[in-house]
Structures are given as structure tokens and as C-alpha cells.
Write an enzyme that holds these catalytic residues in place. Structure first.
Site, PDB file in Angstrom:
ATOM      1  N   ARG A  15       2.413  -6.460  10.974  1.00  0.00           N
ATOM      2  CA  ARG A  15       1.592  -6.991  12.030  1.00  0.00           C
ATOM      3  C   ARG A  15       1.164  -8.446  11.802  1.00  0.00           C
ATOM      4  NH1 ARG A  15      -2.608  -2.019  12.943  1.00  0.00           N
ATOM      5  NH2 ARG A  15      -3.342  -2.830  10.692  1.00  0.00           N
ATOM      6  N   GLU A  46      -3.939   0.606  -5.455  1.00  0.00           N
ATOM      7  CA  GLU A  46      -4.709   1.731  -6.069  1.00  0.00           C
ATOM      8  C   GLU A  46      -3.683   2.946  -6.522  1.00  0.00           C
ATOM      9  OE1 GLU A  46      -6.661   4.668  -3.008  1.00  0.00           O
ATOM     10  OE2 GLU A  46      -6.839   2.622  -2.468  1.00  0.00           O
TER      11      GLU A  46
END
Length: 182
Positions: free
Chosen positions: A69, A106
Site C-alpha cells: 500500500r 513478533e
């Protein structure tokens, strides 16, 4: 609808109206910020491009947009600034040779890449993306351009998730966001 750009408070209000929150996408617990309604609104999209370009302090040689994006926002910003556009791609999406930078997520690692031959030494680079969250992708993009010999003069985001540490991770760099959500 007119293709004139929205400005000021009207633009900020429209951005808030048009960005759609999608809970649990792409995985449970994640709140996705869907910018496609904003992109479909000609006035708001033009306003966002003008606002990002108007906040740039000093000359820019290249505008880097991160996949995917960020491409949509960075390319018209580059045109507005009279600068070149460099796509920052996910690993394996560019034919070689590439310069790459790995960063932690993560749940693992990811890698961003550019064609180093499109980044002249000393080029002043503005990095543009849609959302600033943890700062991992942006930090890796900074390191990538610096290794190519460029100077990162700023980072611009449409939305900043202020409850995440992105801004702190990018400390020492000029960071701008059109809106912050908590």
C-alpha cells in the site's frame, strides 16, 4: 464528485470517515486499517497526496514506497515533488541484483529489498507508507537506504497507531503522520 483535493480539517475529517477498521484481519487480535475507501474517493486521495508532499521539508531526490500500500501513496507523492520513485519490495519480488535488509517480527523475520542501482549515493530519500505500527518495516527500510549510501530525510505515514512503539523505534528521524489513532 470534483477531483479537487480536500485540505486542512476537512481532509483530516474525511480520512477518519473513510478508513475502515477490520477486526481480526489478517489474524485474530489484529485490527486492520483498510484504506481502499479513501483511495476510491478522488478528493480525499488527492488531498492526502498534496498534504504529504506539502509537509516535506527540503529537497527530495527519491520517494520510497513500501510494499504494497505504500506504493499507492508514494508514487503520486514522488510525482508531486518532482522526485523519482523506488519500490521497496518483499524478499524475492525483484530480479537481482538487490540490496536486502532483514528485520524481526513478533512471529519471525521478514526482508525488504531494493535495486541498489536505482539509489544514487547521497540521494535524499523520503520513505512513505500507509501505516506506522511497530516501526519494524520502516526501520529496516531506513537501514537499507543508508547502506545504499542514501540519506533518509523523513518518513511520512497516512495513519500512525499511537498505541504501538513505531515512533520511538524511529527516534532520530523525522516522522510525520496525517492522523494518529489510539
Amino acid at each position: 464528485m470534483s477531483s479537487a483535493a480536500l485540505r486542512g480539517d476537512a481532509l483530516i475529517h474525511r480520512i477518519h470517515e473513510l478508513i475502515r477498521d477490520v477486526p481480526d484481519f489478517p489474524s485474530p487480535g489484529v485490527g486492520f486499517k483498510d484504506i481502499t475507501p479513501l483511495l476510491a474517493d478522488a478528493e480525499a486521495f488527492a488531498g492526502v497526496v498534496a498534504e504529504i508532499a506539502g509537509r516535506v521539508d527540503g529537497p527530495v531526490d527519491l520517494v520510497a514506497g513500501t510494499e504494497a500500500r505504500g506504493f499507492i501513496l508514494a508514487a503520486p507523492v514522488a510525482t508531486a515533488l518532482g522526485a523519482g520513485f523506488v519500490p521497496v519490495r518483499k524478499h524475492g519480488k525483484l530480479p537481482g541484483p538487490t540490496a536486502a535488509e532483514e528485520y524481526s517480527l513478533e512471529y519471525g523475520t521478514a526482508t525488504v529489498e531494493v535495486h541498489p542501482f536505482t539509489v544514487p549515493r547521497g540521494a535524499r530519500v523520503l520513505i512513505v507508507d500507509d501505516v506506522l505500527a511497530t516501526g519494524g518495516t520502516a526501520g529496516a527500510t531506513i537501514r537499507l537506504f543508508e547502506r545504499c549510501g542514501a540519506e533518509v530525510v523523513g518518513l511520512s505515514f497516512l495513519v500512525e497507531l499511537s498505541f504501538l512503539p513505531g515512533r520511538e523505534v524511529l527516534a532520530g528521524h523525522r516522522v510525520d503522520s496525517l492522523i494518529a489513532v489510539g
